[in-house]
Structure formats: C-alpha cells, structure tokens
Design a protein around this motif. Structure first.
Motif, mmCIF file in Angstrom:
data_model
loop_
_atom_site.group_PDB
_atom_site.id
_atom_site.type_symbol
_atom_site.label_atom_id
_atom_site.label_comp_id
_atom_site.label_asym_id
_atom_site.label_seq_id
_atom_site.Cartn_x
_atom_site.Cartn_y
_atom_site.Cartn_z
ATOM 1 N N MET A 1 0.836 -1.213 0.000
ATOM 2 C CA MET A 1 0.000 0.000 0.000
ATOM 3 C C MET A 1 0.867 1.258 0.000
ATOM 4 S SD MET A 1 -3.016 1.276 -0.096
ATOM 5 C CE MET A 1 -4.117 -0.063 0.315
ATOM 6 N N THR A 2 1.993 1.218 0.721
ATOM 7 C CA THR A 2 2.885 2.385 0.760
ATOM 8 C C THR A 2 3.409 2.725 -0.623
ATOM 9 O OG1 THR A 2 3.554 1.795 3.003
ATOM 10 C CG2 THR A 2 4.948 3.343 1.812
ATOM 11 N N ALA A 3 3.762 1.685 -1.400
ATOM 12 C CA ALA A 3 4.257 1.901 -2.766
ATOM 13 C C ALA A 3 3.176 2.524 -3.637
ATOM 14 C CB ALA A 3 4.737 0.583 -3.360
ATOM 15 N N LEU A 4 1.923 2.061 -3.476
ATOM 16 C CA LEU A 4 0.811 2.610 -4.257
ATOM 17 C C LEU A 4 0.603 4.086 -3.932
ATOM 18 C CD1 LEU A 4 -1.660 2.402 -6.107
ATOM 19 C CD2 LEU A 4 -2.969 1.582 -4.128
ATOM 20 N N ILE A 5 0.636 4.421 -2.645
ATOM 21 C CA ILE A 5 0.449 5.819 -2.237
ATOM 22 C C ILE A 5 1.563 6.699 -2.798
ATOM 23 C CG2 ILE A 5 0.394 7.383 -0.259
ATOM 24 C CD1 ILE A 5 -0.927 5.098 1.335
ATOM 25 N N SER A 6 2.791 6.194 -2.795
ATOM 26 C CA SER A 6 3.918 6.956 -3.347
ATOM 27 C C SER A 6 3.745 7.171 -4.840
ATOM 28 C CB SER A 6 5.234 6.215 -3.070
ATOM 29 O OG SER A 6 5.467 6.098 -1.688
ATOM 30 N N LEU A 7 3.303 6.133 -5.552
ATOM 31 C CA LEU A 7 3.069 6.259 -7.000
ATOM 32 C C LEU A 7 1.968 7.277 -7.286
ATOM 33 C CD1 LEU A 7 3.301 2.544 -8.216
ATOM 34 C CD2 LEU A 7 4.827 4.434 -8.842
ATOM 35 N N LEU A 8 0.900 7.238 -6.503
ATOM 36 C CA LEU A 8 -0.197 8.198 -6.674
ATOM 37 C C LEU A 8 0.268 9.621 -6.374
ATOM 38 C CD1 LEU A 8 -3.170 6.207 -5.085
ATOM 39 C CD2 LEU A 8 -2.847 6.753 -7.503
ATOM 40 N N ALA A 9 1.137 9.751 -5.402
ATOM 41 C CA ALA A 9 1.676 11.075 -5.069
ATOM 42 C C ALA A 9 2.508 11.619 -6.224
ATOM 43 C CB ALA A 9 2.517 10.996 -3.799
ATOM 44 N N VAL A 10 3.371 10.777 -6.796
ATOM 45 C CA VAL A 10 4.191 11.202 -7.933
ATOM 46 C C VAL A 10 3.308 11.574 -9.113
ATOM 47 C CG1 VAL A 10 5.892 10.431 -9.637
ATOM 48 C CG2 VAL A 10 6.214 9.876 -7.218
ATOM 49 N N PHE A 11 2.283 10.757 -9.377
ATOM 50 C CA PHE A 11 1.353 11.035 -10.480
ATOM 51 C C PHE A 11 0.623 12.359 -10.236
ATOM 52 C CE2 PHE A 11 -2.546 9.453 -13.011
ATOM 53 C CZ PHE A 11 -2.054 10.037 -14.177
ATOM 54 N N SER A 12 0.299 12.631 -8.975
ATOM 55 C CA SER A 12 -0.375 13.896 -8.627
ATOM 56 C C SER A 12 0.535 15.083 -8.904
ATOM 57 C CB SER A 12 -0.789 13.888 -7.154
ATOM 58 O OG SER A 12 -1.692 12.844 -6.879
ATOM 59 N N TYR A 13 1.809 14.978 -8.505
ATOM 60 C CA TYR A 13 2.774 16.045 -8.777
ATOM 61 C C TYR A 13 2.884 16.293 -10.288
ATOM 62 C CZ TYR A 13 4.706 15.876 -3.996
ATOM 63 O OH TYR A 13 4.890 15.941 -2.630
ATOM 64 N N VAL A 14 3.083 15.216 -11.037
ATOM 65 C CA VAL A 14 3.295 15.331 -12.489
ATOM 66 C C VAL A 14 2.088 15.957 -13.164
ATOM 67 C CG1 VAL A 14 3.583 14.010 -14.630
ATOM 68 C CG2 VAL A 14 4.930 13.411 -12.606
ATOM 69 N N SER A 15 0.883 15.472 -12.842
ATOM 70 C CA SER A 15 -0.326 15.979 -13.492
ATOM 71 C C SER A 15 -0.588 17.439 -13.133
ATOM 72 C CB SER A 15 -1.535 15.119 -13.112
ATOM 73 O OG SER A 15 -1.758 15.147 -11.717
ATOM 74 N N PHE A 16 -0.354 17.813 -11.873
ATOM 75 C CA PHE A 16 -0.616 19.196 -11.451
ATOM 76 C C PHE A 16 0.335 20.169 -12.137
ATOM 77 C CE2 PHE A 16 0.329 22.759 -8.567
ATOM 78 C CZ PHE A 16 -0.923 23.346 -8.512
ATOM 79 N N PHE A 17 1.636 19.868 -12.101
ATOM 80 C CA PHE A 17 2.595 20.792 -12.712
ATOM 81 C C PHE A 17 2.473 20.805 -14.238
ATOM 82 C CE2 PHE A 17 4.725 20.165 -8.549
ATOM 83 C CZ PHE A 17 4.798 21.504 -8.181
ATOM 84 N N PHE A 18 2.122 19.667 -14.810
ATOM 85 C CA PHE A 18 1.853 19.629 -16.252
ATOM 86 C C PHE A 18 0.670 20.537 -16.579
ATOM 87 C CE2 PHE A 18 -0.261 18.078 -20.028
ATOM 88 C CZ PHE A 18 0.792 17.856 -20.908
ATOM 89 N N PHE A 19 -0.376 20.455 -15.760
ATOM 90 C CA PHE A 19 -1.580 21.273 -15.954
ATOM 91 C C PHE A 19 -1.245 22.757 -15.904
ATOM 92 C CE2 PHE A 19 -5.153 23.496 -13.803
ATOM 93 C CZ PHE A 19 -6.127 23.342 -14.779
ATOM 94 N N ILE A 20 -0.482 23.170 -14.892
ATOM 95 C CA ILE A 20 -0.129 24.579 -14.732
ATOM 96 C C ILE A 20 0.730 25.066 -15.895
ATOM 97 C CG2 ILE A 20 1.136 26.248 -13.315
ATOM 98 C CD1 ILE A 20 -1.536 25.351 -12.119
ATOM 99 N N ILE A 21 1.749 24.305 -16.271
ATOM 100 C CA ILE A 21 2.642 24.709 -17.358
ATOM 101 C C ILE A 21 1.889 24.769 -18.685
ATOM 102 C CG2 ILE A 21 4.663 24.010 -18.721
ATOM 103 C CD1 ILE A 21 5.796 22.806 -16.101
ATOM 104 N N ALA A 22 1.035 23.765 -18.927
ATOM 105 C CA ALA A 22 0.267 23.732 -20.172
ATOM 106 C C ALA A 22 -0.704 24.910 -20.251
ATOM 107 C CB ALA A 22 -0.488 22.411 -20.294
ATOM 108 N N LEU A 23 -1.323 25.281 -19.123
ATOM 109 C CA LEU A 23 -2.224 26.433 -19.111
ATOM 110 C C LEU A 23 -1.451 27.719 -19.408
ATOM 111 C CD1 LEU A 23 -4.795 26.021 -16.199
ATOM 112 C CD2 LEU A 23 -5.057 25.495 -18.621
ATOM 113 N N MET A 24 -0.266 27.848 -18.855
ATOM 114 C CA MET A 24 0.556 29.032 -19.113
ATOM 115 C C MET A 24 0.937 29.123 -20.593
ATOM 116 S SD MET A 24 2.997 28.965 -15.716
ATOM 117 C CE MET A 24 3.976 30.371 -16.250
ATOM 118 N N LEU A 25 1.225 27.992 -21.201
ATOM 119 C CA LEU A 25 1.546 27.976 -22.638
ATOM 120 C C LEU A 25 0.319 28.338 -23.461
ATOM 121 C CD1 LEU A 25 3.799 24.781 -22.853
ATOM 122 C CD2 LEU A 25 4.526 27.173 -23.037
ATOM 123 N N ASN A 26 -0.861 27.900 -23.013
ATOM 124 C CA ASN A 26 -2.095 28.267 -23.710
ATOM 125 C C ASN A 26 -2.358 29.768 -23.618
ATOM 126 O OD1 ASN A 26 -3.100 25.913 -24.891
ATOM 127 N ND2 ASN A 26 -4.006 25.198 -22.991
#
Length: 313
Positions: A1-26
């Motif tokens: 379960m700890t590994a799953l939570i860590s993976l979800l955390a990394v995915f959350s970081y990636v998706s959030f910063f991708f979202f912000i950067i992509a919006l700025m480019l738009n």
C-alpha cells in the motif's frame, strides 16, 4: 500500500505541474495570436458612455480625443459572464439553470481544493482548535455542495445536449466526451465520499503532498485507502492532463475574447494615440500570406497586397 500511495503522489505532482505549465503555454498562445479584426460592437463596458448605451463615437471629433477607460466596469461585466454566465441567462434561460449548476459546482470544488490545501498545511503543522474546525466545516460545505451541484448540472447538460435537436446538431462528439469525462470524475468522487465522508483521507494525502512525501500518514490511512478513492484520484489526474488540450480551456479565452476583441475600442486614426506596439502587430498581420484561394484572391498573396487590390477596385 505504501508503494501505491507513493506512485499516486508522484502522479499527482506530475499531473498538477503539467496542468499549470500547459495552461501558461495556452495563455501565451492566446496573447501572441495575430491582432483580431475590429468588431466595433457597442456599448463597451469600459467606456464612460456605457451607462446610457452609447460610446465615444457619439462625440464630435471623437478621433481626436483619448478614450476614457473604466477598468472596474469592464471587470465587473467580465465577472458577470464568467461567474454567472450572463449571456446564457438572457438568451437560453432553461439551459442556464443546468449550466450554472455545473459551472457553479466546479467553482465550489475549486474552493474545496483551496480549503483542503489549507487543511493539509494545518495538519503538517499540527494546528488544531477553532481555526481548524472552521476550515474543516467550510471544506465539508464546499465539497458536498460542489460535487452534487456539478454532477446534477453535468447530467442535465448531457441529456439536454442529445435530447434537443438544435443542440445535438451543433454538438461535436468531443463535446459529449468532455462532459462525460468531467462527470466520471464527479461521480467517482461521490463514491469516494462513502469511504471518506469528512475528507480526512483527502486532507492527509494533501499534507503528504505538501510535505514532499515526508509527512507520516496515520496508520488508518493505509487501511482506509479504498479502491474508489484511488480510482477517483487517478481520474482526476488524467483529467488535469487532458484539460489543456481540450475545449475545456475556453475559460482562458474569456479575457481575450471580451477585453481584446469585443471591447477593444482604441481609436487607430491618430498616430499619437495609435501605439507603436499595436502598429507593428497590424503590419505583421499584413505580411501574412492568404492560406486559401479564390477568383479574387490568388493563393500565396500577402494580406497587404489583397487589401490594396480591393481598394483599387
């Protein structure tokens, strides 16, 4: 379960910063697009004459005067459209109710994210007391009202879009997909509520993200991290990655559509009030080549050549 939570955390970081950067480019893409054609629509909210439905054009020798701009009036009108969808209210009232439920719910969910973030900061700092309780109950209100409102409005919009012939004829398949994708996130959130009715899991996970995955999660967190919560988080992250490439970013275009296109009434006849930067953009437009052809416009001609030939005719 700890590994799953860590993976979800990394995915959350990636998706959030991708979202912000992509919006700025738009936003940058909107900002550097070629200068629009003048619409000459009046009244313009930023003009003093707006109150009686007029414009600066009603004054004698209007082109000699600098236009008085009231930014506050323009922002007021813009927020009426963004927050309350004023034009739809005036033109299609029966669809406004559904649209307002959907968009209003999304605004409430954004507020929920803000208070979950604040709550996460409090948790990492071991803040308790009346302030934490206030944030706790505000989070509950925003979360429940937001997800229920957005889900009800979204379902209503899907039904309306495909039951009304006028709307279905104007709808592209991607419009339905966007609504259904957003609804999937909302509905998965409702299922997740059955396991996390007080948003304790969400708050602890936010604290985990804020601390850079250094926050020690409660023992009950691993036990309570049900599949519904995991699915909801994955869908949300995928949605954040998808939004910048979809029509859902129309909210970014509101400012440019209204301020820079519909309400740009800057006179261009006098050199002293015709900014050098704007002048360069017009010249840049005229240097562009026409991408289509017709009997009166040979393919490959520049717009400057086309405009001069039209004048001579």
């Amino acid at each position: 379960m700890t590994a799953l939570i860590s993976l979800l955390a990394v995915f959350s970081y990636v998706s959030f910063f991708f979202f912000i950067i992509a919006l700025m480019l738009n936003i940058r893409k909107y900002a550097v697009t070629p200068t629009h054609l003048r619409w000459e629509l009046y009244p313009v909210p930023s003009e003093a004459e707006h109150e009686h439905g007029g414009s600066f054009l009603e004054h004698v020798d209007w082109w000699k005067n600098k236009v008085e701009v009231k930014i506050g009036s323009e922002l007021k009108e813009l927020f009426k459209e963004m927050l309350f969808i004023k034009r739809l209210f005036n033109s299609k009232r029966k669809y406004w109710y559904l649209s307002f439920l959907f968009h209003g719910g999304i605004y409430m969910i954004l507020g929920w994210f803000l208070f979950i973030f604040i709550g996460g900061i409090m948790v990492t700092g071991s803040v308790s007391g009346l302030l934490f309780q206030a944030v706790f109950y505000i989070t509950l209100a925003f979360g429940y009202i937001g997800v229920i409102s957005a889900t009800a409005g979204g379902i209503g919009l899907v039904i309306a879009r495909y039951s009304d012939g006028n709307l279905s004829d104007l709808s592209a398949p991607v419009d339905g997909f966007n609504l259904i994708f957003a609804l999937a996130v909302m509905i998965s959130g409702i299922f997740a509520l059955s396991y996390d009715p007080y948003f304790n899991i969400a708050r602890d996970f936010m604290a985990y993200l804020i601390s850079g995955m250094g926050y020690v999660l409660p023992v009950k967190f691993s036990i309570a991290f049900y599949p519904a919560t995991t699915i909801q988080l994955i869908l949300l992250c995928c949605f954040l990655i998808y939004v910048p490439f979809s029509r859902l970013t129309h909210f970014l275009g509101k400012y440019f559509t209204y301020h820079a296109v519909m309400w740009n009434s800057e006179p261009s006849m006098q050199r002293e009030i015709f900014s050098e930067k704007y002048d360069k953009r017009i010249k840049s437009n005229l240097e562009m080549k026409v991408p289509w052809s017709g009997p009166h416009v040979p393919n490959g001609k520049k717009w400057e050549e086309v405009s001069k030939s039209e004048q001579s005719n």
